[in-house]
Motif scaffolding. Sequence first.
Motif, PDB file in Angstrom:
ATOM      1  N   VAL A  89     -42.869  48.118 -14.295  1.00 28.36           N
ATOM      2  CA  VAL A  89     -41.801  49.043 -13.904  1.00 28.36           C
ATOM      3  C   VAL A  89     -40.746  48.315 -13.089  1.00 28.36           C
ATOM      4  CG1 VAL A  89     -41.254  51.060 -12.481  1.00 28.36           C
ATOM      5  CG2 VAL A  89     -43.236  51.115 -14.006  1.00 28.36           C
ATOM      6  N   ALA A  90     -41.186  47.485 -12.139  1.00 24.14           N
ATOM      7  CA  ALA A  90     -40.236  46.728 -11.314  1.00 24.14           C
ATOM      8  C   ALA A  90     -39.386  45.801 -12.174  1.00 24.14           C
ATOM      9  CB  ALA A  90     -40.996  45.919 -10.256  1.00 24.14           C
ATOM     10  N   ALA A  91     -40.015  45.175 -13.177  1.00 24.91           N
ATOM     11  CA  ALA A  91     -39.276  44.277 -14.070  1.00 24.91           C
ATOM     12  C   ALA A  91     -38.243  45.038 -14.879  1.00 24.91           C
ATOM     13  CB  ALA A  91     -40.253  43.562 -15.003  1.00 24.91           C
ATOM     14  N   ALA A  92     -38.620  46.227 -15.378  1.00 28.76           N
ATOM     15  CA  ALA A  92     -37.692  47.033 -16.176  1.00 28.76           C
ATOM     16  C   ALA A  92     -36.497  47.479 -15.341  1.00 28.76           C
ATOM     17  CB  ALA A  92     -38.421  48.245 -16.748  1.00 28.76           C
ATOM     18  N   LYS A 108     -29.705  45.707  -4.476  1.00 25.09           N
ATOM     19  CA  LYS A 108     -30.454  44.559  -4.979  1.00 25.09           C
ATOM     20  C   LYS A 108     -31.644  44.261  -4.074  1.00 25.09           C
ATOM     21  CE  LYS A 108     -26.504  42.351  -7.255  1.00 25.09           C
ATOM     22  NZ  LYS A 108     -25.635  41.145  -7.311  1.00 25.09           N
ATOM     23  N   ASP A 109     -31.426  44.395  -2.777  1.00 25.86           N
ATOM     24  CA  ASP A 109     -32.513  44.193  -1.823  1.00 25.86           C
ATOM     25  C   ASP A 109     -33.640  45.189  -2.064  1.00 25.86           C
ATOM     26  OD1 ASP A 109     -31.722  41.984  -0.349  1.00 25.86           O
ATOM     27  OD2 ASP A 109     -30.479  43.171   1.000  1.00 25.86           O
ATOM     28  N   GLU A 110     -33.280  46.433  -2.351  1.00 25.15           N
ATOM     29  CA  GLU A 110     -34.291  47.462  -2.593  1.00 25.15           C
ATOM     30  C   GLU A 110     -35.115  47.136  -3.839  1.00 25.15           C
ATOM     31  OE1 GLU A 110     -35.244  50.040  -0.736  1.00 25.15           O
ATOM     32  OE2 GLU A 110     -33.886  49.219   0.773  1.00 25.15           O
ATOM     33  N   ILE A 111     -34.444  46.649  -4.880  1.00 24.92           N
ATOM     34  CA  ILE A 111     -35.151  46.272  -6.112  1.00 24.92           C
ATOM     35  C   ILE A 111     -36.128  45.148  -5.827  1.00 24.92           C
ATOM     36  CG2 ILE A 111     -34.850  45.207  -8.396  1.00 24.92           C
ATOM     37  CD1 ILE A 111     -32.205  46.733  -8.580  1.00 24.92           C
ATOM     38  N   TRP A 112     -35.684  44.165  -5.063  1.00 27.54           N
ATOM     39  CA  TRP A 112     -36.549  43.030  -4.731  1.00 27.54           C
ATOM     40  C   TRP A 112     -37.737  43.491  -3.881  1.00 27.54           C
ATOM     41  CZ3 TRP A 112     -37.603  38.689  -6.734  1.00 27.54           C
ATOM     42  CH2 TRP A 112     -38.211  37.669  -6.011  1.00 27.54           C
ATOM     43  N   LYS A 113     -37.493  44.426  -2.966  1.00 30.09           N
ATOM     44  CA  LYS A 113     -38.577  44.943  -2.127  1.00 30.09           C
ATOM     45  C   LYS A 113     -39.596  45.712  -2.966  1.00 30.09           C
ATOM     46  CE  LYS A 113     -35.859  45.268   2.130  1.00 30.09           C
ATOM     47  NZ  LYS A 113     -35.194  46.182   3.099  1.00 30.09           N
ATOM     48  N   ASP A 114     -39.102  46.473  -3.951  1.00 32.73           N
ATOM     49  CA  ASP A 114     -40.018  47.205  -4.837  1.00 32.73           C
ATOM     50  C   ASP A 114     -40.870  46.227  -5.643  1.00 32.73           C
ATOM     51  OD1 ASP A 114     -39.112  49.637  -3.963  1.00 32.73           O
ATOM     52  OD2 ASP A 114     -37.728  49.951  -5.638  1.00 32.73           O
ATOM     53  N   ALA A 115     -40.246  45.148  -6.113  1.00 33.88           N
ATOM     54  CA  ALA A 115     -40.990  44.134  -6.860  1.00 33.88           C
ATOM     55  C   ALA A 115     -42.019  43.463  -5.960  1.00 33.88           C
ATOM     56  CB  ALA A 115     -40.025  43.096  -7.429  1.00 33.88           C
ATOM     57  N   GLU A 116     -41.615  43.198  -4.729  1.00 34.47           N
ATOM     58  CA  GLU A 116     -42.530  42.591  -3.764  1.00 34.47           C
ATOM     59  C   GLU A 116     -43.729  43.499  -3.508  1.00 34.47           C
ATOM     60  OE1 GLU A 116     -41.328  42.624   0.368  1.00 34.47           O
ATOM     61  OE2 GLU A 116     -42.065  40.572   0.618  1.00 34.47           O
ATOM     62  N   LYS A 117     -43.458  44.791  -3.369  1.00 35.01           N
ATOM     63  CA  LYS A 117     -44.537  45.748  -3.126  1.00 35.01           C
ATOM     64  C   LYS A 117     -45.513  45.789  -4.295  1.00 35.01           C
ATOM     65  CE  LYS A 117     -45.400  50.653  -2.200  1.00 35.01           C
ATOM     66  NZ  LYS A 117     -44.769  51.999  -2.036  1.00 35.01           N
ATOM     67  N   ALA A 118     -44.970  45.794  -5.525  1.00 36.28           N
ATOM     68  CA  ALA A 118     -45.830  45.835  -6.710  1.00 36.28           C
ATOM     69  C   ALA A 118     -46.716  44.599  -6.790  1.00 36.28           C
ATOM     70  CB  ALA A 118     -44.980  45.959  -7.981  1.00 36.28           C
ATOM     71  N   ALA A 119     -46.127  43.430  -6.500  1.00 33.98           N
ATOM     72  CA  ALA A 119     -46.898  42.186  -6.548  1.00 33.98           C
ATOM     73  C   ALA A 119     -47.944  42.147  -5.442  1.00 33.98           C
ATOM     74  CB  ALA A 119     -45.964  40.987  -6.438  1.00 33.98           C
ATOM     75  N   MET A 120     -47.594  42.644  -4.266  1.00 33.61           N
ATOM     76  CA  MET A 120     -48.540  42.673  -3.152  1.00 33.61           C
ATOM     77  C   MET A 120     -49.720  43.585  -3.471  1.00 33.61           C
ATOM     78  SD  MET A 120     -45.943  42.746   0.119  1.00 33.61           S
ATOM     79  CE  MET A 120     -47.242  42.973   1.330  1.00 33.61           C
ATOM     80  N   GLU A 121     -49.443  44.727  -4.091  1.00 35.75           N
ATOM     81  CA  GLU A 121     -50.518  45.645  -4.465  1.00 35.75           C
ATOM     82  C   GLU A 121     -51.431  45.010  -5.502  1.00 35.75           C
ATOM     83  OE1 GLU A 121     -51.418  48.571  -3.204  1.00 35.75           O
ATOM     84  OE2 GLU A 121     -49.857  48.316  -1.693  1.00 35.75           O
ATOM     85  N   ARG A 122     -50.839  44.244  -6.418  1.00 39.34           N
ATOM     86  CA  ARG A 122     -51.649  43.555  -7.435  1.00 39.34           C
ATOM     87  C   ARG A 122     -52.531  42.509  -6.767  1.00 39.34           C
ATOM     88  NH1 ARG A 122     -51.099  41.611 -12.739  1.00 39.34           N
ATOM     89  NH2 ARG A 122     -52.983  40.385 -13.170  1.00 39.34           N
TER      90      ARG A 122
END
Length: 418
Positions: A89-92, A108-122
């Motif tokens: 989802v973050a990638a899309a 852009k910062d928010e998108i990067w933070k969402d991606a960071e959150k997804a990776a951290m959860e993984r």
Amino acid sequence: MILPISRTRLRNASSSIGLRSLSSSTSIFANLKLKIASSLTSSLSASDREQLLKSLGINVSKQDKEHLETQHQDTHQKGTINNSIGEAVAAAVAKEAAKNKAMAEKEKDEIWKDAEKAAMERVKSDLLIQERRLAMQRWERELEAEKKMVAQGEQEGKVTATSVDEDEAMHHPILGAVIVDLGYKRIHLASVQTLSAIPIWEKQRVYRHDRAKTMASDKLKSLDLGLPGVIALHESVDGKLSILDGQHRVGMMTILHAKAQDGHDKLNLNQILVEVFPQTTSATDDHAQDIFTEINKAEPVKLVDMPGVAKVQDRRIINDASSALHDSFPEMFKPSQRCRAPHLNVDNLRDAIFAAGVIEKHGFKSKNALLKWMLEKNEEMGKKYRKEGLNPNVSTSALTKTKKFGFFLGLDSSWLYK
């Protein structure tokens, strides 16, 4: 005892690396920022990946580029992009944002933070799985030792408590309590946050974010029906989880969860029915594939997505070229597989290309070669349908739209066989 993964531990590991810059390191998390960048761009070519990261204001060093390229090559040699739904989802979202030239730095910062959150959860999910595996191995060793002691008469028939409580053994660190254990599968109730951190099974069909968005939009109109169905997971011998069936429903729920944070909270996304098929040591290596096939026997799974049918390399070429064509003509593609001319559905297109034997017939070895061929066929179809008297079966509105956007492949499928 299974040790919890603290959020502080993850946050500290992340904060040592700049939020919008990448720098290769050898930390315990194998560089969280590189993992995020990799999950955002693992399906892209080197040039497309660099363009996407640049559009989000992310600085990539030469060393990072080499690291990401190695990951990219390893991924495609295996033919898999084993991301979680949260990462997908973050990638899309990042790809959609990259097309918006006017996007503010804050967004852009928010998108990067969402991606960071997804990776951290993984990462958190993966670590919990490994800690549980080690704890269970320790428990099994201690239990076996106690059994030997009983057999030798040293315990004289006494029942001795094991070092791990039975209730703890029945409590999964990711999915929580076991509702029922049927042997061949377990039933759990899990949250959408939990499910979105679990990777998609490596041979699962391609995740389509536009399909998940359409499902989320439709679900907002039928909230009273709840969440029918069950999410199917596979659990490997070493305890790793992956989504076998229901990836788009998890994507839909991930989107709805984000909306719930904005006040749309009519669905209970903390108790989602999950069935887990554990692979025993006696099961075959094809256990996950056998379960997937069994689940999808009665569902319209595309031939190209069936395990063992299409070559890994051919499927990758078809997937990447079809996605590139979709990105070039987004107005002419629909999420529904029942869409009408002049529109195409990406999954229908992928399956049609495979069924027509296009890769084998023309000997294509790359995404670009197949994409170039399709664009040439589009030009040929355009010349055909621009001529008067050659389109009796095409409606005026359909022809008008194809001319407007310059896309003619959805009018008929004859181009696939030429």
